[in-house]
Write a protein that holds these residues in place. Structure first.
Motif, mmCIF file in Angstrom:
data_model
loop_
_atom_site.group_PDB
_atom_site.id
_atom_site.type_symbol
_atom_site.label_atom_id
_atom_site.label_comp_id
_atom_site.label_asym_id
_atom_site.label_seq_id
_atom_site.Cartn_x
_atom_site.Cartn_y
_atom_site.Cartn_z
ATOM 1 N N THR A 62 1.360 17.381 -1.802
ATOM 2 C CA THR A 62 1.327 15.920 -1.651
ATOM 3 C C THR A 62 0.348 15.305 -2.644
ATOM 4 O O THR A 62 0.624 14.266 -3.245
ATOM 5 N N ASN B 192 3.656 11.808 -3.188
ATOM 6 C CA ASN B 192 4.387 11.378 -1.992
ATOM 7 C C ASN B 192 4.861 12.612 -1.223
ATOM 8 O O ASN B 192 5.096 13.673 -1.795
ATOM 9 N N GLU B 193 5.013 12.427 0.081
ATOM 10 C CA GLU B 193 5.303 13.568 0.947
ATOM 11 C C GLU B 193 6.735 14.076 0.812
ATOM 12 O O GLU B 193 6.995 15.266 0.952
ATOM 13 N N THR B 194 7.669 13.195 0.506
ATOM 14 C CA THR B 194 9.066 13.619 0.382
ATOM 15 C C THR B 194 9.240 14.621 -0.756
ATOM 16 O O THR B 194 9.831 15.688 -0.576
ATOM 17 N N ASP B 195 8.719 14.291 -1.926
ATOM 18 C CA ASP B 195 8.793 15.213 -3.058
ATOM 19 C C ASP B 195 7.986 16.478 -2.768
ATOM 20 O O ASP B 195 8.379 17.578 -3.153
ATOM 21 N N ALA B 196 6.859 16.310 -2.090
ATOM 22 C CA ALA B 196 6.011 17.456 -1.750
ATOM 23 C C ALA B 196 6.746 18.421 -0.829
ATOM 24 O O ALA B 196 6.651 19.641 -1.002
ATOM 25 N N GLN B 197 7.490 17.906 0.137
ATOM 26 C CA GLN B 197 8.248 18.766 1.048
ATOM 27 C C GLN B 197 9.294 19.575 0.282
ATOM 28 O O GLN B 197 9.474 20.766 0.541
ATOM 29 N N LEU C 33 1.606 22.038 1.804
ATOM 30 C CA LEU C 33 2.086 20.654 1.838
ATOM 31 C C LEU C 33 0.976 19.676 1.445
ATOM 32 O O LEU C 33 1.225 18.731 0.698
ATOM 33 N N ARG C 34 -0.230 19.909 1.917
ATOM 34 C CA ARG C 34 -1.344 19.030 1.523
ATOM 35 C C ARG C 34 -1.559 19.079 0.013
ATOM 36 O O ARG C 34 -1.710 18.042 -0.640
ATOM 37 N N CYS D 281 2.171 15.572 -6.066
ATOM 38 C CA CYS D 281 3.376 14.750 -6.217
ATOM 39 C C CYS D 281 3.124 13.261 -5.994
ATOM 40 O O CYS D 281 3.857 12.428 -6.516
#
Length: 75
Positions: free
Chosen positions: A34, A39-44, A30-31, A37
């Motif tokens: 992120t 942003n965290e939403t796209d990364a998730q 995830l790190r 990407c």
């Protein structure tokens, strides 16, 4: 479970192995995602897709030491 047993269990199709894989590698992926990407939403979403692909491709991981770099490559 150590990485070798984890990958063997994943290859055998054990559902608990995928959960442990997520718990073991999820934060690290995830790190990285992120950063890629922005942003965290796209990364998730990307990390979820990565774990799905890893589960589907588990038989190709002949060497456990290549597992983490392999997951990073999916991501």
């Amino acid at each position: 479970m150590d990485a070798e047993k984890l990958v063997a269990a994943l290859r055998a199709g054990e559902p608990a192995a995928l959960q442990e894989l997520v718990e073991s590698f999820g934060d690290r992926l995830l790190r990285s995602a992120t950063l890629l990407c922005g942003n965290e939403t796209d990364a998730q979403d990307l990390v979820q897709d990565t774990f799905v692909q890893a589960a589907r491709s588990a038989r190709r991981f002949g060497d456990v030491r290549r597992f983490t770099p392999g997951c990073t490559r999916f991501c």
